[in-house]
Design a protein around this motif. Structure first.
Motif, mmCIF file in Angstrom:
data_model
loop_
_atom_site.group_PDB
_atom_site.id
_atom_site.type_symbol
_atom_site.label_atom_id
_atom_site.label_comp_id
_atom_site.label_asym_id
_atom_site.label_seq_id
_atom_site.Cartn_x
_atom_site.Cartn_y
_atom_site.Cartn_z
ATOM 1 N N VAL A 1 0.562 11.258 -1.058
ATOM 2 C CA VAL A 1 0.293 10.558 0.206
ATOM 3 C C VAL A 1 1.049 11.242 1.340
ATOM 4 O O VAL A 1 0.487 11.559 2.390
ATOM 5 N N VAL A 2 2.328 11.492 1.096
ATOM 6 C CA VAL A 2 3.177 12.068 2.155
ATOM 7 C C VAL A 2 2.712 13.479 2.494
ATOM 8 O O VAL A 2 2.640 13.870 3.658
ATOM 9 N N ALA B 1 0.842 -1.215 0.000
ATOM 10 C CA ALA B 1 0.000 0.000 0.000
ATOM 11 C C ALA B 1 0.870 1.256 0.000
ATOM 12 O O ALA B 1 0.368 2.365 0.060
ATOM 13 N N GLY B 2 2.166 1.055 -0.041
ATOM 14 C CA GLY B 2 3.082 2.198 -0.097
ATOM 15 C C GLY B 2 3.509 2.688 1.276
ATOM 16 O O GLY B 2 4.032 3.793 1.407
ATOM 17 N N THR C 1 -4.575 4.584 -1.235
ATOM 18 C CA THR C 1 -3.466 5.148 -2.012
ATOM 19 C C THR C 1 -3.467 4.679 -3.469
ATOM 20 O O THR C 1 -2.517 4.955 -4.199
ATOM 21 N N THR C 2 -4.540 3.963 -3.882
ATOM 22 C CA THR C 2 -4.547 3.328 -5.215
ATOM 23 C C THR C 2 -4.124 4.298 -6.317
ATOM 24 O O THR C 2 -3.267 3.996 -7.126
ATOM 25 N N SER C 3 -4.746 5.489 -6.326
ATOM 26 C CA SER C 3 -4.423 6.376 -7.440
ATOM 27 C C SER C 3 -3.662 7.615 -6.984
ATOM 28 O O SER C 3 -3.785 8.676 -7.598
ATOM 29 N N CYS C 4 -2.903 7.456 -5.904
ATOM 30 C CA CYS C 4 -2.134 8.610 -5.413
ATOM 31 C C CYS C 4 -0.649 8.392 -5.687
ATOM 32 O O CYS C 4 -0.175 7.262 -5.636
ATOM 33 N N LEU D 1 7.871 10.539 5.186
ATOM 34 C CA LEU D 1 7.197 11.369 6.197
ATOM 35 C C LEU D 1 8.145 11.645 7.362
ATOM 36 O O LEU D 1 8.252 12.781 7.847
ATOM 37 N N ALA D 2 8.859 10.591 7.797
ATOM 38 C CA ALA D 2 9.800 10.755 8.913
ATOM 39 C C ALA D 2 10.847 11.801 8.556
ATOM 40 O O ALA D 2 11.171 12.669 9.360
#
Ligand code: DC
Length: 457
Positions: free
Chosen positions: A203-204, A11-12, A195-198, A20-21
């Motif tokens: 996402v981040v 899912a990434g 997150t399919t189409s991101c 993100l971290a």
């Protein structure tokens, strides 16, 4: 502070958690890697993965260290060794073992204790860190996840077919979700994110926004204490009606001069708070900048000016009429910061040039670190301001500006200024310094580009 990211493989999660971290300046803990390392130890020791006593013994003799970007098993760097399909397939049984889970959960809590971590896995939001600041559950369409995983494996030279990847993934999903202990389910308070189409960036970006909003909400700044006595540099005369009359007169005079003499264009004036404290951060091209900021802001502003500028009586009179406060050093040094904070506390709007000095070449320069210190303590909206044309009209070495009159087709060096949307000081205060400086630079730079476009229109 802990941020958790759970969800199925593909899912990434890992890439998003790592990015993100990095953005937040947090450490990253890949808990899947810990289960994989235990799986490797079990395979090497030919340990029966269903035998809890044997697994308890294995765990008792095992040392697992998770330095940044690495997995170290009993002193050996196994970072690469745990990423094989064999380990992936065998890890399911290990992840279902109560003794393994109990030990790894304890280690994960120990590693993250007192620190700022983004922890990624299956049970981070539900079991390991139920009080996390922010929890995400990422998922994606199974076919898309298998496609990503297949692409990843093919890139590594693995010849496994897409169907095999999809089948193995379905089995793993079903097993992870159905196991009795720590099943892979979203925490009740997790943010579910398809997150399919991101893209990874999207996402981040969304996760970062959410985390920063929560950080800001968790650490509300204490209300500013009322000033016990006005600071030495309080411009008390700004409250008088004489000043208001003077300000209006100057405003009209400067506005007429700048419009007729320099074809001044202004945009984004609605972004300027009409009342209360505000901090304008502008690029610095010329002595004309304070005038331009004052005209764009449409309200009395406070400026900082080097003491040397007050030496000449006439110059001093002009800049004092613009509410200049004398300081020893230009820019955002210690004295400047104190002065600005005093003025903000009094509800004034202050202009500051975070580059510290007028540009010697027309381009924007890196921001001085002092602006971060100022923003950490300033409880005021920050308005990014871009100025264009002032360098052409009056560069650093010029004594007088070169006009570019309105309706004069050949005129170059027209002036423009753009005010951006107010920024929340707290968000930048929480960022690591280098990142905050970079982001603020980009905000000012973007306004300068807008001003430049306006000028050339
Ligand atoms: O995310 P991954 O594929 O690297 O995880 C490896 C294995 O560990 C997988 O079977 C799921 C399991 N796991 C788990 O049960 N709990 C976690 N917090 C992380 C991973």
């Amino acid at each position: 502070m802990i941020v958790t990211i759970d969800g199925p493989a593909g899912a990434g999660k890992s890439s998003a958690a790592r990015a993100l971290a990095q953005r937040l300046g947090f450490a990253f803990l890949d808990t899947g890697a810990m289960y994989r390392a235990v799986t490797l130890a079990a395979l090497r020791g030919s340990c029966d993965r269903a035998d809890q006593t044997a697994l308890a013994q294995l765990m008792a003799g095992l040392r697992l260290d998770m330095p940044p970007g690495k997995v170290v098993l009993n002193g050996e760097d196994v970072t690469g060794l745990i990423r094989t399909p064999e380990i992936t397939a065998a890890s399911g049984a290990i992840a279902s073992s109560p003794v393994v889970r109990q030990q790894l959960v304890a280690w994960q809590r120990q590693i993250a204790a007192g620190g700022d971590f983004v922890c990624e896995g299956r049970d981070q939001g539900t079991i390991v860190f139920p009080d996390a600041l922010c929890k995400f559950f990422l998922f994606a369409d199974p076919t898309e996840r298998a496609r990503r995983r297949h692409r990843e494996l093919s890139a590594r030279g693995d010849t496994i077919s897409f169907d095999e990847v999809l089948k193995a993934q379905d089995e793993r999903d079903a097993r992870d979700a159905a196991r009795d202990i720590a099943p892979m389910i979203p925490a009740h308070d997790a943010i579910r994110f398809d997150t399919t189409s991101c893209t990874l960036e999207q996402v981040v970006e969304r996760m970062e926004q959410e985390v920063r909003t929560r950080i800001a909400a968790r650490h509300p700044l204490p209300p500013a204490p009322p000033p016990d006595k006005p600071p030495a540099n309080a411009l008390t005369w700004m409250e008088t009606s004489w000043f208001r009359l003077w300000h209006e007169t100057c405003y009209v005079a400067y506005f007429a001069t700048m419009t007729l003499g320099f074809s001044l264009r202004i945009q984004g004036q609605h972004n300027m708070p009409k009342h209360g404290p505000a901090l304008l951060i502008a690029n610095h091209q010329s002595f004309l900048d304070p005038i331009l900021c004052g005209l764009a802001a449409r309200r009395p502003m406070v400026y900082l000016a080097r003491k040397t500028l007050f030496k000449n009586r006439y110059a001093a009179a002009i800049i004092r009429s613009l509410n200049a406060v004398p300081i020893d050093q230009e820019g955002v040094g210690k004295e400047g910061i104190r002065t600005i904070l005093d003025q903000l506390k009094l509800g004034k709007a202050v202009v500051v040039y975070p580059e510290g000095e007028r540009t010697p070449h027309g381009k924007m320069q890196a921001l001085k670190p002092g602006i971060h210190l100022l923003i950490k303590r300033a409880q005021a909206p920050i308005v990014p301001v871009g100025i264009a044309g002032a360098f052409d009209a009056m560069p650093r070495w010029a004594w007088l500006p070169t006009p570019a009159p309105l309706f004069w087709p050949a005129a170059k060096g027209t002036l423009s200024i753009s005010l951006g949307q107010p920024l929340e000081a707290r968000l930048y205060a929480e960022m690591p310094r280098e990142r905050a400086l970079q982001e603020l630079f980009e905000k000012i730079n973007a306004e300068q580009q807008r001003a430049e476009q306006l000028r050339r229109r």
